[in-house]
Design a protein around this motif. Structure first.
Motif, PDB file in Angstrom:
ATOM      1  N   PRO A 117     -27.255  34.661  28.436  1.00 58.01           N
ATOM      2  CA  PRO A 117     -27.085  33.653  27.580  1.00 58.01           C
ATOM      3  C   PRO A 117     -28.408  32.669  27.444  1.00 58.01           C
ATOM      4  CG  PRO A 117     -25.364  33.582  29.089  1.00 58.01           C
ATOM      5  CD  PRO A 117     -26.260  34.663  29.488  1.00 58.01           C
ATOM      6  N   LEU A 118     -28.739  32.079  26.191  1.00 59.30           N
ATOM      7  CA  LEU A 118     -30.078  31.420  25.855  1.00 59.30           C
ATOM      8  C   LEU A 118     -29.917  30.031  26.571  1.00 59.30           C
ATOM      9  CD1 LEU A 118     -30.958  32.868  22.419  1.00 59.30           C
ATOM     10  CD2 LEU A 118     -31.850  33.730  24.706  1.00 59.30           C
ATOM     11  N   GLU A 119     -30.981  29.500  26.991  1.00 62.16           N
ATOM     12  CA  GLU A 119     -31.192  28.070  27.426  1.00 62.16           C
ATOM     13  C   GLU A 119     -31.503  27.637  25.970  1.00 62.16           C
ATOM     14  OE1 GLU A 119     -33.815  27.551  30.552  1.00 62.16           O
ATOM     15  OE2 GLU A 119     -32.787  29.101  31.627  1.00 62.16           O
ATOM     16  N   GLU A 120     -31.483  26.147  25.887  1.00 57.95           N
ATOM     17  CA  GLU A 120     -31.734  25.510  24.717  1.00 57.95           C
ATOM     18  C   GLU A 120     -33.065  25.498  24.068  1.00 57.95           C
ATOM     19  OE1 GLU A 120     -31.455  20.985  23.314  1.00 57.95           O
ATOM     20  OE2 GLU A 120     -29.923  21.556  24.639  1.00 57.95           O
ATOM     21  N   SER A 121     -34.033  25.645  25.258  1.00 57.09           N
ATOM     22  CA  SER A 121     -35.454  25.676  24.919  1.00 57.09           C
ATOM     23  C   SER A 121     -35.734  27.164  24.192  1.00 57.09           C
ATOM     24  CB  SER A 121     -36.323  25.762  26.013  1.00 57.09           C
ATOM     25  OG  SER A 121     -36.064  26.637  27.044  1.00 57.09           O
ATOM     26  N   GLU A 122     -35.042  28.398  24.687  1.00 58.95           N
ATOM     27  CA  GLU A 122     -35.158  29.476  24.220  1.00 58.95           C
ATOM     28  C   GLU A 122     -34.526  29.433  22.731  1.00 58.95           C
ATOM     29  OE1 GLU A 122     -34.886  32.511  27.908  1.00 58.95           O
ATOM     30  OE2 GLU A 122     -33.000  31.273  27.440  1.00 58.95           O
ATOM     31  N   THR A 123     -33.444  28.791  22.553  1.00 56.47           N
ATOM     32  CA  THR A 123     -32.876  28.880  21.074  1.00 56.47           C
ATOM     33  C   THR A 123     -33.842  28.293  20.070  1.00 56.47           C
ATOM     34  OG1 THR A 123     -30.650  28.707  22.303  1.00 56.47           O
ATOM     35  CG2 THR A 123     -30.833  28.210  20.086  1.00 56.47           C
ATOM     36  N   THR A 124     -34.430  27.071  20.674  1.00 61.65           N
ATOM     37  CA  THR A 124     -35.201  26.300  19.827  1.00 61.65           C
ATOM     38  C   THR A 124     -36.720  27.358  19.410  1.00 61.65           C
ATOM     39  OG1 THR A 124     -34.767  24.196  20.787  1.00 61.65           O
ATOM     40  CG2 THR A 124     -36.801  24.048  19.569  1.00 61.65           C
TER      41      THR A 124
END
Length: 178
Positions: A117-124
């Protein structure tokens, strides 16, 4: 696949044009996505192509089944597809409609497959990368596949970037076997 696209394109273009003119793109998108799910069922596919069922009878039953999910203009569309033996194209039509919509609204749908699962910073960060890559804003659809081991696979607009460990191992194995 390309034959389905060729057959579906005129329907998708016409439906998108009509939806755009009527200002009900979202309603059409919702209906097409619902119809896509219904027609993904193998029993429904079989029933739609069964010559013994009778087209009019099948259309009536199909519309009854889809009641509440079909917009008024959609009934004629379903009748047209079913009468021409093209109801099986509805999934491809829905996908093309979504692509036309994305183009119209200035974004691209991106399937993102990650090993975790991606963290929010990775998604950004991934969104910024996609925007550079595709020259449009991305709408990410993230799924997790642990078999990738690590990394990510991106699919957007007919392009694929495989930056996963699994993909790298496959490419290495292919080179070593040659």
């Amino acid at each position: 696949m390309s034959e389905l696209t060729t057959l579906a394109r005129p329907y998708a273009v016409a439906v998108f044009k009509a939806a755009k003119e009527a200002g009900n793109i979202q309603e059409w998108a919702d209906m097409l996505e619902f119809l896509k799910q219904v027609m993904a069922d193998p029993l429904m596919q079989r029933a739609a192509s069964d010559p013994k069922a009778g087209k009019d009878r099948f259309i009536a039953k199909f519309l009854d089944l889809c009641k509440g999910h079909v917009i008024p203009e959609g009934e004629n569309f379903i009748r047209l597809l079913a009468s021409n033996g093209r109801l099986g194209l509805v999934g491809t039509i829905a996908d093309m409609f979504a692509e036309f919509r994305a183009e119209e609204e200035g974004y691209v749908d991106v399937d993102v497959i990650t090993a975790y699962p991606l963290e929010e910073s990775e998604t950004t960060n991934l969104n910024a990368l996609v925007e550079k890559w595709m020259s449009r804003k991305g709408r990410l659809h993230v799924t997790v596949d642990e078999s990738l081991i690590a990394g990510v696979v991106l699919r957007a607009g007919g392009r694929v970037v495989d930056a996963s460990v699994h993909g790298q191992l496959q490419r290495l194995a292919k080179r070593l076997s040659n």
